[in-house]
Write a protein that holds these residues in place. Structure first.
Motif, PDB file in Angstrom:
ATOM      1  N   MET A   1       0.800  -1.212   0.000  1.00 41.62           N
ATOM      2  CA  MET A   1       0.000   0.000   0.000  1.00 41.62           C
ATOM      3  C   MET A   1       0.844   1.279   0.000  1.00 41.62           C
ATOM      4  SD  MET A   1      -3.021   1.080   2.594  1.00 41.62           S
ATOM      5  CE  MET A   1      -2.038   1.619   3.988  1.00 41.62           C
ATOM      6  N   ASN A   2       1.785   1.378   0.944  1.00 41.42           N
ATOM      7  CA  ASN A   2       2.513   2.636   1.082  1.00 41.42           C
ATOM      8  C   ASN A   2       3.375   2.960  -0.132  1.00 41.42           C
ATOM      9  OD1 ASN A   2       1.590   3.708   3.547  1.00 41.42           O
ATOM     10  ND2 ASN A   2       2.685   2.059   4.608  1.00 41.42           N
ATOM     11  N   LYS A  47      -6.664  16.671   0.366  1.00 42.85           N
ATOM     12  CA  LYS A  47      -7.785  15.948  -0.247  1.00 42.85           C
ATOM     13  C   LYS A  47      -7.799  16.061  -1.773  1.00 42.85           C
ATOM     14  CE  LYS A  47      -9.916  14.470   3.516  1.00 42.85           C
ATOM     15  NZ  LYS A  47     -11.097  14.753   4.326  1.00 42.85           N
ATOM     16  N   LEU A  60      -5.304  13.666  -3.071  1.00 38.31           N
ATOM     17  CA  LEU A  60      -5.715  12.280  -2.855  1.00 38.31           C
ATOM     18  C   LEU A  60      -6.863  11.878  -3.777  1.00 38.31           C
ATOM     19  CD1 LEU A  60      -5.327  11.970   0.997  1.00 38.31           C
ATOM     20  CD2 LEU A  60      -3.904  10.992  -0.796  1.00 38.31           C
ATOM     21  N   LYS A  61      -7.706  12.857  -4.101  1.00 37.69           N
ATOM     22  CA  LYS A  61      -8.801  12.565  -5.026  1.00 37.69           C
ATOM     23  C   LYS A  61      -8.235  12.199  -6.399  1.00 37.69           C
ATOM     24  CE  LYS A  61     -13.408  14.128  -5.975  1.00 37.69           C
ATOM     25  NZ  LYS A  61     -14.453  14.928  -5.412  1.00 37.69           N
ATOM     26  N   ARG A 100      -6.786   8.757  -6.221  1.00 40.15           N
ATOM     27  CA  ARG A 100      -7.788   7.701  -6.304  1.00 40.15           C
ATOM     28  C   ARG A 100      -8.248   7.501  -7.749  1.00 40.15           C
ATOM     29  NH1 ARG A 100     -13.733   8.552  -4.307  1.00 40.15           N
ATOM     30  NH2 ARG A 100     -13.554   9.923  -6.123  1.00 40.15           N
ATOM     31  N   CYS A 143       3.589   7.266   7.631  1.00 43.19           N
ATOM     32  CA  CYS A 143       2.589   8.323   7.569  1.00 43.19           C
ATOM     33  C   CYS A 143       1.771   8.339   8.858  1.00 43.19           C
ATOM     34  CB  CYS A 143       1.687   8.108   6.370  1.00 43.19           C
ATOM     35  SG  CYS A 143       2.614   8.143   4.825  1.00 43.19           S
ATOM     36  N   ILE A 177      -6.981   7.203   5.463  1.00 50.81           N
ATOM     37  CA  ILE A 177      -7.520   7.570   4.145  1.00 50.81           C
ATOM     38  C   ILE A 177      -6.890   6.681   3.080  1.00 50.81           C
ATOM     39  CG2 ILE A 177      -7.887   9.446   2.518  1.00 50.81           C
ATOM     40  CD1 ILE A 177      -7.489  11.403   4.767  1.00 50.81           C
ATOM     41  N   THR A 224      -5.801   3.664   3.402  1.00 51.24           N
ATOM     42  CA  THR A 224      -6.398   2.327   3.456  1.00 51.24           C
ATOM     43  C   THR A 224      -7.743   2.316   2.750  1.00 51.24           C
ATOM     44  OG1 THR A 224      -5.371   2.053   5.599  1.00 51.24           O
ATOM     45  CG2 THR A 224      -7.009   0.424   4.986  1.00 51.24           C
ATOM     46  N   GLN A 225      -8.509   3.404   2.935  1.00 46.84           N
ATOM     47  CA  GLN A 225      -9.826   3.481   2.314  1.00 46.84           C
ATOM     48  C   GLN A 225      -9.707   3.472   0.786  1.00 46.84           C
ATOM     49  OE1 GLN A 225     -11.823   6.504   4.599  1.00 46.84           O
ATOM     50  NE2 GLN A 225     -13.770   6.007   3.632  1.00 46.84           N
ATOM     51  N   ILE A 226      -8.760   4.261   0.277  1.00 48.77           N
ATOM     52  CA  ILE A 226      -8.543   4.291  -1.176  1.00 48.77           C
ATOM     53  C   ILE A 226      -8.069   2.914  -1.650  1.00 48.77           C
ATOM     54  CG2 ILE A 226      -7.142   5.305  -3.017  1.00 48.77           C
ATOM     55  CD1 ILE A 226      -7.090   7.895  -1.426  1.00 48.77           C
ATOM     56  N   TRP A 227      -7.181   2.334  -0.858  1.00 53.76           N
ATOM     57  CA  TRP A 227      -6.597   1.035  -1.197  1.00 53.76           C
ATOM     58  C   TRP A 227      -7.669  -0.056  -1.254  1.00 53.76           C
ATOM     59  CZ3 TRP A 227      -2.249   0.032  -3.436  1.00 53.76           C
ATOM     60  CH2 TRP A 227      -1.679  -1.237  -3.384  1.00 53.76           C
ATOM     61  N   THR A 228      -8.602  -0.025  -0.278  1.00 57.92           N
ATOM     62  CA  THR A 228      -9.683  -1.019  -0.263  1.00 57.92           C
ATOM     63  C   THR A 228     -10.573  -0.825  -1.485  1.00 57.92           C
ATOM     64  OG1 THR A 228      -9.663  -0.802   2.133  1.00 57.92           O
ATOM     65  CG2 THR A 228     -11.471  -2.048   1.191  1.00 57.92           C
ATOM     66  N   GLU A 229     -10.851   0.437  -1.799  1.00 55.34           N
ATOM     67  CA  GLU A 229     -11.692   0.712  -2.953  1.00 55.34           C
ATOM     68  C   GLU A 229     -11.028   0.196  -4.226  1.00 55.34           C
ATOM     69  OE1 GLU A 229     -13.313   4.659  -2.707  1.00 55.34           O
ATOM     70  OE2 GLU A 229     -13.730   4.626  -4.853  1.00 55.34           O
TER      71      GLU A 229
END
Lengths: 341, 303
Positions: free
Chosen positions: A164-165, A184, A187-188, A191, A324, A331, A333-338
């Motif tokens: 992930m990292n 944000k 990060l958007k 993603r 981090c 955040i 992890t959330q992007i990574w899961t998606e």
């Protein structure tokens, strides 16, 4: 029959090592510690070394946190050093006690994960870049777009290591952000880039040396050592360093706060900072070490390897992987899961 | 006299409890203990670097089903989690279905062999089962790889021009799980079929039943308990499968097991991992309750 038996018994006695002065228990990544170097250390100091393997930083952290492990030395990645220190698991070192401390390459002395090297010394370091099969794609390979916005010929033949990292970091730098950013807007973009890119990826997998060598994969995010091993099997495989930024990691040897054999552990840390010994580590694991002067002891095929010697034009694009903050990590992890859903 | 009987009864009672103690201790500590810890963890706050903080929180449970958008903070269903749930259930059901389709004829074939041959055929079913799961999975991978046995064969005989991309797809996960869990379907099916009274089937034919109606009206009802047991044995481990989706799906198609691992590992969100584990357990429980109800009805019907 009896004769053989006597011979065996005699041989056992002769071969049995004299009782060593002391012992040392090393807890390290599997297939990462040069047996040749350990043998040299055992002979030089008359110390019995026991090595136990782990497969991830998280495994090591969990086991050491649980206590009762009996290890003296651990080798976490730079990103985990602050966590180990924060949990009070590492012993503070006094540089004055190590006569080879000055051998640490200036670049690896004042690192963000351990300023002033108060807890750890360099073990091995490497980079995360893009592996490309140059018989499939002939263009510039120092480009993260090969994975994040791939050309037609590479689509569907891309593998991304599920770290992930590293992957998030490379993507953040690709869209122009900074390491561990919480911005944000950035990060958007990250993603969107990742989700769009995933359609063109074949897999997100670790073991890939064979697949690159045999042509199942033509490009992907990869580690330099693994890429070099693939090249040794297939000369078309090359390793690129993304101009927009690529992570550099380092694994570091440290003494545990509850070590039983502190003096021996200190001898060992001093020992691996000797250039000749550091080169032995590299020869075995195929990564660079952070000890200056070790170059001349390096094996021939590594001295000029493009996976080890970073080309001058992309040297500045490197950034050192960091730990981090938890709120940013969440955040990611959330992007990574998606991304993996 | 009355008194004596009471004392004896009390002693027997005590002995019974003493004899039960080892089993109870094991059940409480080894089975329920870890489960309780998981349950407790699911209601705590995630530690900064893995682990938990001892502060009550329902965040983890909230996050199993809902998510706050990272960017505009709107609340919505946790699309990523729900699609992984759905994929797990879907692939497990398809695997179970495939295991029935392949396992039923296999078990029937073995059960209709002469008695002294059956052990040999069962051995053939069992041998792969003794091999390490990872090795079996990698063996299947070698078969269906782009440059693997299947594709090379098909290309040599000219059926296809370019290799079929099977590896790293949902199909690959199903093939992998099917191969790994097929014995779990064949074994209980074979056990029911071995007890099958074949004179009933003969009787069916004598009464002019077609092959289909013999299968449907005689064989199926008689082997139904084995069929259901086999389906549960295949469905439950498929649902929590970790290695097969990891290796065959190429890490791109997560299943529940992988999602849970992600939370305990790189995600460093143990409470969410714990809540997801309990959710997985709940799905399994529903499947088992369904089994108990169906099996119970069957048992009643046959006396």
């Amino acid at each position: 029959m009896k004769k053989t038996f006597t011979a065996v018994v005699a041989a056992t006695f002769v071969a049995a090592p004299a009782f060593a002065e002391g012992t040392l228990n090393i807890y390290n990544w599997g297939n990462y510690t040069s047996p040749e170097m350990i043998e040299k250390f055992e002979k030089e100091y008359d110390i019995d070394v026991t090595i136990t393997d782990y497969d991830s930083n998280d495994t090591a952290l969990a086991k050491i946190k649980a206590g009762g492990h009996g290890y003296d030395i651990v080798v976490p990645s730079g990103t985990y050093i602050p966590i180990f220190v924060g949990e009070g698991l590492l012993m503070e070192l006094d540089p004055a006690e190590f006569k080879n401390f000055g051998n640490i390459d200036a670049r690896w002395m004042d690192v963000a994960f351990d300023p002033g090297r108060k807890y750890s010394v360099p073990w091995q370091w490497g980079t995360v870049g893009v592996t490309v099969n140059t018989s499939v794609y002939g263009g510039d390979i120092n480009d993260a777009a090969l994975v994040f916005d791939p050309p037609e010929e590479l689509k569907g033949k891309i593998n991304v290591v599920p770290e992930m990292n590293d992957v998030m970091g490379m993507a953040i730098h690709y869209v122009g952000g900074k390491t561990c950013t919480g911005d944000k807007d950035v990060l958007k973009k990250v993603r969107d880039v990742l989700v769009n890119a995933k359609k063109n990826w074949l897999s997100m997998d670790y073991g890939n040396i064979e697949k690159y060598a045999k042509g199942d994969l033509a490009a992907g995010v990869n580690w330099n050592g693994a890429s070099m091993r693939a090249r040794l099997q297939n000369k078309d495989i090359a390793f690129g360093y993304p101009k927009t930024g690529y992570p550099v990691w380092m694994d570091n040897a440290a003494i545990l706060a509850d070590a039983q054999n502190v003096e021996n552990a200190k001898l060992f840390l001093d020992f691996i900072m000797v250039p000749e010994n550091a080169a032995m580590l590299s020869k075995f694991a195929r990564y660079a070490n952070g000890i200056s002067g070790s170059e001349e002891f390096m094996p021939e095929d590594m001295k000029s390897a493009p996976e080890i010697v970073v080309p001058a034009e992309v040297k500045d694009a490197a950034y050192i992987a960091e730990t981090c903050p938890p709120e940013v990590s969440k955040i990611y992890t959330q992007i990574w899961t998606e991304l993996q859903k | 006299m009355n008194n004596l009987a009471r004392i004896r009864e009390r002693r027997e009672n005590r002995n019974r409890w003493l004899l039960l103690t080892p089993a109870l201790v094991i059940l409480i500590f080894a089975a329920s203990g870890p489960l309780l810890i998981t349950l407790v963890y699911s209601f705590l706050t995630a530690g900064d670097y893995g682990g938990v903080k001892w502060e009550f929180s329902t965040d983890a449970w909230f996050n199993v089903f809902f998510q706050r958008d990272i960017f505009d903070d709107t609340l919505s269903f946790a699309d990523a989690h729900l699609s992984i749930f759905w994929r797990s259930v879907k692939l497990s059901l398809l695997t179970t279905l495939g295991a029935v389709v392949l396992g039923f004829p296999t078990a029937y074939f073995i059960a209709t062999r002469p008695k002294h041959h059956r052990d040999f055929w069962m051995l053939l079913i069992m041998i792969p089962f003794w091999t390490n799961l990872l090795i079996r999975t990698f063996a299947v991978m070698e078969l269906i790889r782009n440059e693997g046995t299947l594709n090379t064969f098909l290309m040599t005989i000219g059926v296809i021009d370019a290799p079929l991309q099977i590896l790293f797809t949902e199909t690959a996960i199903i093939i992998g799980m099917l191969y790994v869990y097929l014995p779990l379907m064949v074994l209980p099916l074979y056990a029911s079929m071995e007890r099958l009274d074949f004179s009933l089937i003969e009787a069916g034919y004598d009464l002019y039943a077609s092959r289909v109606s013999v299968l449907r009206r005689i064989i199926l009802p008689l082997v139904k308990p084995g069929l259901i047991a086999g389906s549960i044995l295949v469905f439950v481990p498929s649902l929590g499968a970790y290695v097969t989706p990891r290796v065959m799906g190429g890490g791109k198609q997560l299943m529940l097991g992988n999602l849970i691992e992600l939370q305990f590992g790189q995600g460093r969100n143990w409470p969410l991992g714990a809540a997801l584990s309990i959710t997985l357990l709940a799905i399994v429980m529903v499947a088992l309750l369904f089994y108990v109800r169906v099996a119970g009805r069957e048992g009643g019907g046959h006396g």
